[in-house]
Design an enzyme around this catalytic site. Structure first.
Site, PDB file in Angstrom:
ATOM      1  N   ASP A 245      -9.246   6.277  -2.339  1.00  0.00           N
ATOM      2  CA  ASP A 245      -8.155   6.879  -3.115  1.00  0.00           C
ATOM      3  C   ASP A 245      -8.743   7.542  -4.364  1.00  0.00           C
ATOM      4  O   ASP A 245      -9.974   7.645  -4.499  1.00  0.00           O
ATOM      5  CB  ASP A 245      -7.091   5.825  -3.475  1.00  0.00           C
TER       6      ASP A 245
ATOM      7  N   TYR B 198      -6.280   6.815   3.963  1.00  0.00           N
ATOM      8  CA  TYR B 198      -6.436   5.809   2.903  1.00  0.00           C
ATOM      9  C   TYR B 198      -5.636   4.547   3.223  1.00  0.00           C
ATOM     10  O   TYR B 198      -6.157   3.428   3.188  1.00  0.00           O
ATOM     11  CB  TYR B 198      -5.993   6.392   1.544  1.00  0.00           C
TER      12      TYR B 198
ATOM     13  N   GLU C 280       0.822  -1.211   0.000  1.00  0.00           N
ATOM     14  CA  GLU C 280       0.000   0.000   0.000  1.00  0.00           C
ATOM     15  C   GLU C 280       0.858   1.263   0.000  1.00  0.00           C
ATOM     16  O   GLU C 280       0.508   2.262  -0.618  1.00  0.00           O
ATOM     17  CB  GLU C 280      -0.965   0.004   1.193  1.00  0.00           C
TER      18      GLU C 280
END
Ligand code: SF4
Length: 353
Positions: free
Chosen positions: A135, A117, A34
């Site tokens: 996102d 996020y 991520e």
């Protein structure tokens, strides 16, 4: 469960792309992926992810590593503050969380480099917490789905969409739901040429019903990106090259490059070359030859890098301006230093014989 959520999950089950962090989604792998995926496409990330996991297979190994080694593996991926934050976060996880990636959204948010996020993505994918991760892809899909004629970067829009999704995210598979929305944005509900006829959300999609897909999200004219002329000096002295290391707090912090800096208005390139080298490194030089130029676009400005070969005339090395330190480096060692893309292009284009 709303019908569109079910349709989305079914679609994801069939169309999900294979990704190394999806094969065995450990919290560590999800976190690393991520961080790498912020602002970066999946195809670009995969080889970086594989190399990173091979070198730093767990939090403890990453925490103990030199920052230079972490930055070197990040070289070319851009947005280097992510790598520095990742390294600091690993040390915090070892020091404060017994070496385990925290499983709570709120705790994840306290770690360097982790915003709403990323915290939501890790909490949902690795720990099944029902927290929507929003996102750019998700903002686009949901603004179209709900027929929101808004600038998705405007204040409040992300919060509104997060709140909408938090009431609909399935408790049974929150990680799949978040990944499905992102995947749909990447593969089907694309910025241009959305493939609505292949979309599982089409029956309920307001933008498709109103034939307004190309108008949503609203396109807002952004300020023109400024352009700057920057100098880079290749100084070879007694068989070694002069390199400077960018300060931690600066853009591209921790990376090594050739000394130089911005040209002042009205300054000649030769004068700017001598001045910026002296200010960055303490070394005085005379430019002897222009090697060429490189153009590069960062997110908020563009540069033209004027690359000069220069001869040392005096001075002693010391960091200055945006630089914390300075070294004379053997040619063979250039490959081991973590460099920004422009400095690496200088090496590849002009220093490889
Ligand atoms: S129907 Fe079209 S606009 Fe609506 S979510 Fe699907 S791809 Fe996007």
């Amino acid at each position: 469960m709303p019908r569109w959520v079910l349709a989305l999950l079914r679609w994801f089950n069939t169309h999900r792309r294979a990704m190394p962090w999806r094969d065995a989604p450990s919290p560590y792998a999800v976190w690393i992926s991520e961080m790498m995926l912020q602002q970066t496409q999946v195809e670009t990330v995969i080889p970086y992810f594989d190399r990173f996991i091979a070198r730093f297979p767990d939090v403890a190994t990453l925490a103990e590593a030199d920052q230079d080694a972490v930055l070197k593996l990040w070289e070319g991926l851009g947005y280097y503050s992510r790598a520095r934050s990742l390294h600091r976060a690993a040390q915090a996880i070892v020091g404060q969380h017994k070496g385990l990636v925290p499983d709570r959204y709120e705790t994840l948010l306290t770690l360097p480099g982790i915003g709403p996020y990323t915290a939501a993505a890790i909490a949902s994918i690795a720990f099944d917490q029902a927290t929507p991760s929003v996102d750019g892809n998700v903002l686009r899909v949901m603004s179209r789905f709900r027929g929101m004629r808004v600038d998705i970067k405007a204040a409040g829009v992300a919060d509104d969409i997060r709140s909408y999704l938090s009431k609909r995210i399935p408790r049974s598979s929150p990680g799949d739901f978040n990944q499905a929305l992102m995947e749909l944005g990447a593969l089907v509900c694309r910025p241009k040429n959305a493939l609505c006829e292949q979309c599982p959300l089409r029956p309920s999609c307001k933008a498709a019903q109103q034939h307004a897909v190309s108008e949503i999200p609203l396109k807002v004219a952004r300020a023109k990106v400024p352009h700057v002329d920057v100098l880079a000096l290749v100084v070879l002295h007694r068989g070694r090259y002069l390199l400077v290391k960018r300060k931690e707090t600066k853009m591209l912090g921790g990376l090594w490059e050739f000394p130089g800096g911005k040209r002042e208005p009205g300054e000649t390139l030769a004068a700017a070359a001598a001045r910026t080298c002296r200010e960055a490194s303490g070394v005085t030089v005379v430019p002897v030859k222009k090697l060429g130029i490189l153009n590069h676009a960062y997110s908020h400005f563009k540069i033209t890098l004027h690359v000069f070969e220069a001869a040392r005339t005096g001075g002693r090395i010391r960091g200055g301006g945006d630089y914390s330190s300075c070294e004379w480096v053997q040619p063979l060692a250039l490959a081991q230093r973590a460099m920004p893309i422009t400095a690496r292009r200088v090496v590849n284009r002009w220093l490889r014989s």
